[in-house]
Design an enzyme around this catalytic site. Structure first.
Site, PDB file in Angstrom:
ATOM      1  N   ARG A  18     -20.016  44.447 102.920  1.00  0.00           N
ATOM      2  CA  ARG A  18     -20.523  45.802 102.671  1.00  0.00           C
ATOM      3  C   ARG A  18     -20.194  46.319 101.277  1.00  0.00           C
ATOM      4  O   ARG A  18     -20.744  47.316 100.823  1.00  0.00           O
ATOM      5  CB  ARG A  18     -19.979  46.763 103.744  1.00  0.00           C
ATOM      6  CG  ARG A  18     -20.662  46.599 105.087  1.00  0.00           C
ATOM      7  CD  ARG A  18     -19.918  47.314 106.209  1.00  0.00           C
ATOM      8  NE  ARG A  18     -18.768  46.552 106.686  1.00  0.00           N
ATOM      9  CZ  ARG A  18     -17.894  46.977 107.593  1.00  0.00           C
ATOM     10  NH1 ARG A  18     -18.028  48.180 108.123  1.00  0.00           N
ATOM     11  NH2 ARG A  18     -16.895  46.217 107.980  1.00  0.00           N
ATOM     12  N   GLN A  78      -8.050  29.983 106.054  1.00  0.00           N
ATOM     13  CA  GLN A  78      -8.716  30.081 107.360  1.00  0.00           C
ATOM     14  C   GLN A  78      -9.825  29.030 107.422  1.00  0.00           C
ATOM     15  O   GLN A  78     -10.449  28.699 106.412  1.00  0.00           O
ATOM     16  CB  GLN A  78      -9.303  31.484 107.562  1.00  0.00           C
ATOM     17  CG  GLN A  78      -9.778  31.698 109.003  1.00  0.00           C
ATOM     18  CD  GLN A  78     -10.069  33.162 109.309  1.00  0.00           C
ATOM     19  OE1 GLN A  78      -9.722  34.047 108.535  1.00  0.00           O
ATOM     20  NE2 GLN A  78     -10.684  33.394 110.455  1.00  0.00           N
ATOM     21  N   GLY A  83     -12.855  35.381 112.677  1.00  0.00           N
ATOM     22  CA  GLY A  83     -12.183  36.436 113.428  1.00  0.00           C
ATOM     23  C   GLY A  83     -10.730  36.619 113.035  1.00  0.00           C
ATOM     24  O   GLY A  83     -10.061  35.689 112.568  1.00  0.00           O
ATOM     25  N   ASP A 108      -7.391  45.139 103.224  1.00  0.00           N
ATOM     26  CA  ASP A 108      -8.315  46.212 102.846  1.00  0.00           C
ATOM     27  C   ASP A 108      -7.870  47.585 103.341  1.00  0.00           C
ATOM     28  O   ASP A 108      -8.678  48.500 103.456  1.00  0.00           O
ATOM     29  CB  ASP A 108      -9.741  45.886 103.324  1.00  0.00           C
ATOM     30  CG  ASP A 108      -9.866  45.843 104.834  1.00  0.00           C
ATOM     31  OD1 ASP A 108      -8.837  45.908 105.531  1.00  0.00           O
ATOM     32  OD2 ASP A 108     -11.010  45.741 105.324  1.00  0.00           O
ATOM     33  N   GLY A 145     -12.104  49.644 116.418  1.00  0.00           N
ATOM     34  CA  GLY A 145     -11.716  49.288 117.772  1.00  0.00           C
ATOM     35  C   GLY A 145     -11.094  50.504 118.441  1.00  0.00           C
ATOM     36  O   GLY A 145     -10.372  51.266 117.797  1.00  0.00           O
ATOM     37  N   ASN A 175      -7.843  51.759 116.595  1.00  0.00           N
ATOM     38  CA  ASN A 175      -6.905  50.752 116.101  1.00  0.00           C
ATOM     39  C   ASN A 175      -6.938  50.746 114.576  1.00  0.00           C
ATOM     40  O   ASN A 175      -7.993  50.577 113.973  1.00  0.00           O
ATOM     41  CB  ASN A 175      -7.349  49.389 116.656  1.00  0.00           C
ATOM     42  CG  ASN A 175      -6.619  48.227 116.018  1.00  0.00           C
ATOM     43  OD1 ASN A 175      -5.505  48.382 115.521  1.00  0.00           O
ATOM     44  ND2 ASN A 175      -7.254  47.055 116.052  1.00  0.00           N
ATOM     45  N   ARG A 338      -7.409  51.221  68.311  1.00  0.00           N
ATOM     46  CA  ARG A 338      -7.519  49.907  68.926  1.00  0.00           C
ATOM     47  C   ARG A 338      -6.163  49.197  68.909  1.00  0.00           C
ATOM     48  O   ARG A 338      -5.210  49.684  68.301  1.00  0.00           O
ATOM     49  CB  ARG A 338      -8.626  49.130  68.207  1.00  0.00           C
ATOM     50  CG  ARG A 338      -9.999  49.776  68.470  1.00  0.00           C
ATOM     51  CD  ARG A 338     -11.058  49.281  67.524  1.00  0.00           C
ATOM     52  NE  ARG A 338     -11.110  47.834  67.495  1.00  0.00           N
ATOM     53  CZ  ARG A 338     -11.599  47.115  66.482  1.00  0.00           C
ATOM     54  NH1 ARG A 338     -12.086  47.723  65.420  1.00  0.00           N
ATOM     55  NH2 ARG A 338     -11.613  45.812  66.538  1.00  0.00           N
ATOM     56  N   TYR A 371     -11.786  54.113  58.504  1.00  0.00           N
ATOM     57  CA  TYR A 371     -11.504  52.911  59.292  1.00  0.00           C
ATOM     58  C   TYR A 371     -10.325  52.204  58.634  1.00  0.00           C
ATOM     59  O   TYR A 371     -10.409  51.777  57.469  1.00  0.00           O
ATOM     60  CB  TYR A 371     -12.709  51.958  59.351  1.00  0.00           C
ATOM     61  CG  TYR A 371     -12.277  50.617  59.928  1.00  0.00           C
ATOM     62  CD1 TYR A 371     -11.844  50.556  61.251  1.00  0.00           C
ATOM     63  CD2 TYR A 371     -12.227  49.470  59.155  1.00  0.00           C
ATOM     64  CE1 TYR A 371     -11.368  49.358  61.781  1.00  0.00           C
ATOM     65  CE2 TYR A 371     -11.759  48.271  59.681  1.00  0.00           C
ATOM     66  CZ  TYR A 371     -11.333  48.227  60.993  1.00  0.00           C
ATOM     67  OH  TYR A 371     -10.860  47.053  61.518  1.00  0.00           O
ATOM     68  N   ALA A 428     -10.784  59.537  43.478  1.00  0.00           N
ATOM     69  CA  ALA A 428     -11.877  59.653  44.447  1.00  0.00           C
ATOM     70  C   ALA A 428     -12.926  58.579  44.166  1.00  0.00           C
ATOM     71  O   ALA A 428     -13.198  58.244  43.013  1.00  0.00           O
ATOM     72  CB  ALA A 428     -12.509  61.037  44.365  1.00  0.00           C
TER      73      ALA A 428
HETATM   74  C1  UD1 Z   1     -10.628  45.394 112.628  1.00  0.00           C
HETATM   75  C2  UD1 Z   1     -10.209  45.468 114.095  1.00  0.00           C
HETATM   76  C3  UD1 Z   1     -10.539  46.861 114.633  1.00  0.00           C
HETATM   77  C4  UD1 Z   1      -9.852  47.906 113.796  1.00  0.00           C
HETATM   78  C5  UD1 Z   1     -10.209  47.750 112.310  1.00  0.00           C
HETATM   79  C6  UD1 Z   1      -9.357  48.675 111.491  1.00  0.00           C
HETATM   80  C7  UD1 Z   1     -10.458  43.237 115.040  1.00  0.00           C
HETATM   81  C8  UD1 Z   1     -11.283  42.360 115.901  1.00  0.00           C
HETATM   82  N1  UD1 Z   1     -10.895  44.472 114.876  1.00  0.00           N
HETATM   83  O1  UD1 Z   1     -12.029  45.574 112.572  1.00  0.00           O
HETATM   84  O2  UD1 Z   1     -10.094  46.964 115.989  1.00  0.00           O
HETATM   85  O3  UD1 Z   1     -10.224  49.204 114.251  1.00  0.00           O
HETATM   86  O4  UD1 Z   1      -9.943  46.396 111.875  1.00  0.00           O
HETATM   87  O5  UD1 Z   1      -9.718  48.638 110.134  1.00  0.00           O
HETATM   88  O6  UD1 Z   1      -9.442  42.790 114.540  1.00  0.00           O
HETATM   89  N2  UD1 Z   1     -10.185  38.963 108.317  1.00  0.00           N
HETATM   90  C9  UD1 Z   1      -9.717  37.687 108.192  1.00  0.00           C
HETATM   91  N3  UD1 Z   1     -10.398  36.687 108.821  1.00  0.00           N
HETATM   92  C10 UD1 Z   1     -11.510  36.915 109.568  1.00  0.00           C
HETATM   93  C11 UD1 Z   1     -11.968  38.235 109.711  1.00  0.00           C
HETATM   94  C12 UD1 Z   1     -11.278  39.240 109.071  1.00  0.00           C
HETATM   95  O7  UD1 Z   1      -8.725  37.436 107.517  1.00  0.00           O
HETATM   96  O8  UD1 Z   1     -12.068  35.968 110.097  1.00  0.00           O
HETATM   97  C13 UD1 Z   1      -9.469  40.043 107.628  1.00  0.00           C
HETATM   98  C14 UD1 Z   1     -10.352  40.845 106.696  1.00  0.00           C
HETATM   99  O9  UD1 Z   1     -10.340  40.298 105.393  1.00  0.00           O
HETATM  100  C15 UD1 Z   1      -9.718  42.209 106.749  1.00  0.00           C
HETATM  101  C16 UD1 Z   1      -9.111  42.269 108.136  1.00  0.00           C
HETATM  102  O10 UD1 Z   1      -9.011  40.949 108.594  1.00  0.00           O
HETATM  103  O11 UD1 Z   1      -8.681  42.332 105.793  1.00  0.00           O
HETATM  104  C17 UD1 Z   1      -9.963  43.092 109.115  1.00  0.00           C
HETATM  105  O12 UD1 Z   1     -11.235  42.483 109.195  1.00  0.00           O
HETATM  106  P1  UD1 Z   1     -12.569  43.330 109.285  1.00  0.00           P
HETATM  107  O13 UD1 Z   1     -13.697  42.406 109.387  1.00  0.00           O
HETATM  108  O14 UD1 Z   1     -12.583  44.331 108.203  1.00  0.00           O
HETATM  109  O15 UD1 Z   1     -12.339  43.997 110.703  1.00  0.00           O
HETATM  110  P2  UD1 Z   1     -12.927  45.344 111.218  1.00  0.00           P
HETATM  111  O16 UD1 Z   1     -14.316  45.136 111.674  1.00  0.00           O
HETATM  112  O17 UD1 Z   1     -12.680  46.412 110.233  1.00  0.00           O
HETATM  113 CA    CA Z   2     -12.056  46.541 107.853  1.00  0.00          CA
END
Ligand code: UD1
Ligand code: CA
Length: 476
Positions: A18, A78, A83, A108, A145, A175, A338, A371, A428
């Site tokens: 996004r 990963q 997830g 983030d 969540g 959450n 500078r 300058y 001058a």
């Molecule tokens: C997640 C939570 C949600 C919560 C929200 C808060 C889950 C399933 N959901 O949703 O309940 O309300 O954060 O901001 O956890 N990331 C990985 N690997 C992945 C996916 C994500 O490292 O495969 C990291 C992302 O880089 C990020 C964090 O996990 O830093 C959260 O991921 P994001 O996709 O932003 O989750 P949300 O949809 O915001």
């Molecule tokens: Ca997020």
């Protein structure tokens, strides 16, 4: 002292779609620090025995930024399984023998502070929980969540927005994505989490229900102010978080004795230091490792990057990078400094002056329209209005040296390499191609010649010719 029973896992593998950016989301700067840098600072403040960051998208850029910001973080990659649950599972594998409490936070969520997490860790330990979730009560829970509680108010599970039933969508406790888990409970439950959900991902949030099913204690604790856990998913949220952090930084300086007239238009990076009784005027951007001493007045409409401003100096409507302005010196308005500009105590760089790699000694002045590059100026010298150092011959840069107590005339060109020694003057309009010895007057002699009657003879009938005729008849 590190907490031997504490580890931190930072999730930073997500794509950040996004943001619509070619820069990884967690590398976008906030107050002069990449987003992930704020999270790393928070993690370090908890003094964990181990810190792990999980990466995948833009892996190399994110991993090297993390390595640059901290040498104590273990990078874990990963795999294809998506997830937050999978990310934590792999982090746990990298923490192989660790036993204790594991804090999970997101790359983030940059404003989450160590105090808030420490409170959560304390609560988690006192209540002997297997899982503690930092929650937030928000007006608009869209996308988050939801924290699902039973009739007794006991926390039971987390349901993601996409998977929530209609009555669950109305829940306003969400959450935050920050947690504390007992390592054993987290390992056991993650092994049973599947991907049968709306996103087809392995959700970390699914462990709560499993831990509850194993009759272990869980809890969700709301933060006092929900902006603490504000996540950055798009550029609008990025600017919200930037503004919030800036407001806190500005306020911190104000409470420390700095006058800041307009917090809304004053932007101060995290690493900037300002002494009490400095005064910052509207429209000022203080960036990088800038430092400002007491009594200095900076602004309005000034940008300083990695600059050092001395006591009681003034800098107005100026753009400066890697410049040192010593005590009581004055810069501006409309000056462009500078890298490598050093202005000595009591010196001046005035309107429409550009400097680069210029060391201007104590009490010396470059007041107007000039300058000055690759130059050293001694003490108490004055550079005339409209002076240009011709420092570049098309191939190489050359130095200009101006001594102390020198007075150079208006509209000079110093053709480098050239030296104007102590106490010298230049006339001058001089093009200084040869060194001017101490105490000499340097001038390029081109005698002025007046052609009498030229205008009346060549421009007759013009207002100038008429004025000339009038003036000559009157004087007769
Ligand atoms: C997640 C939570 C949600 C919560 C929200 C808060 C889950 C399933 N959901 O949703 O309940 O309300 O954060 O901001 O956890 N990331 C990985 N690997 C992945 C996916 C994500 O490292 O495969 C990291 C992302 O880089 C990020 C964090 O996990 O830093 C959260 O991921 P994001 O996709 O932003 O989750 P949300 O949809 O915001
Ligand atoms: Ca997020």
């Amino acid at each position: 002292m590190t907490d031997a029973l504490l580890a931190v896992v930072i999730l930073a593998a997500g794509e950040g779609t996004r943001m619509k950016s070619s820069t990884a989301k967690v590398l976008h700067p906030i107050a002069g620090v990449p987003m992930i840098g704020h999270v790393l600072s928070t993690a370090a403040a908890l003094r964990p025995s181990r810190t792990v960051a999980v990466v995948r998208h833009q892996r190399d850029a994110v991993a090297s930024a993390i390595a640059e910001l901290s040498d104590e973080v273990l990078i874990v990659d990963q795999d294809d399984v998506p997830g937050t649950g999978r990310a934590v599972e792999l982090a746990l594998a990298a923490l192989n023998d660790f036993e204790g409490d594991i804090v999970v936070i997101s790359g983030d969520v940059p404003l989450l502070d160590a105090e808030t997490l420490t409170d959560l860790i304390d609560e988690h330990r006192q209540r002997e929980r297997a899982a503690s979730v930092l929650s937030a009560l928000v007006d608009d829970p869209t996308g988050y969540g939801r924290i699902v509680r039973d009739d007794q108010g006991e926390f039971r599970r987390i349901v993601e927005h996409k998977d929530a039933a209609d009555d669950e969508l109305g829940i306003s406790e969400v959450n935050s994505g920050a947690y504390v888990f007992r390592s054993t409970a987290l390992r056991d439950s993650l092994a049973s989490v599947g991907t049968a959900n709306a996103s087809g991902e392995k959700y970390l949030t699914d462990v709560i229900e499993l831990i509850v099913g194993n009759s272990l204690a869980v809890g969700a604790n709301p933060v006092y102010e929900s902006w603490v856990v504000a996540g950055v998913n798009d550029r609008a949220q990025l600017s919200d978080v930037q503004a919030r952090l800036n407001a806190m930084i500005v306020r911190g300086h104000q409470l420390n004795g700095v006058s800041i007239d307009d917090p809304a238009t004053t932007w101060i990076d995290r690493a900037v230091s300002i002494e009490p009784d400095a005064h910052i005027l509207p429209g000022t951007f203080l960036k990088g490792a800038t430092s400002i001493a007491r009594g200095a007045v900076v602004g309005p409409d000034t940008t300083l990057r990695d600059c050092e401003i001395g006591e009681d100096a003034t800098v107005s409507r100026t753009d400066a990078t890697l410049a040192v302005i010593e005590a009581n010196a004055a810069v501006g308005p409309f000056s462009y400094l500078r890298p490598g500009t050093i202005l000595g105590a009591g010196g001046k760089i005035g309107a429409f002056v550009e400097t680069k790699n210029a060391k201007i000694g104590r009490g010396s002045k470059v007041p107007h329209l000039s300058y000055i590059g690759d130059t050293t100026v001694g003490e108490e010298s004055n550079i005339g209005a409209g002076t240009i150092t011709a420092n570049y011959d098309g191939v190489a840069k050359h130095a200009t040296v101006v001594g102390s107590h020198v007075r150079t005339g208006s509209h000079n060109v110093f053709v480098a390499p050239v030296t104007i020694a102590d106490g010298a003057y230049t006339a001058a309009g001089t093009v200084v191609r040869r060194n001017v010895p101490a105490g000499a007057l340097g001038m390029t002699v081109a005698q002025q010649r007046n052609v009498e009657g030229w205008v009346e003879n060549n421009r007759s009938g013009t207002a100038a010719a008429e004025a000339a005729t009038h003036a000559t008849t009157e004087s007769e």
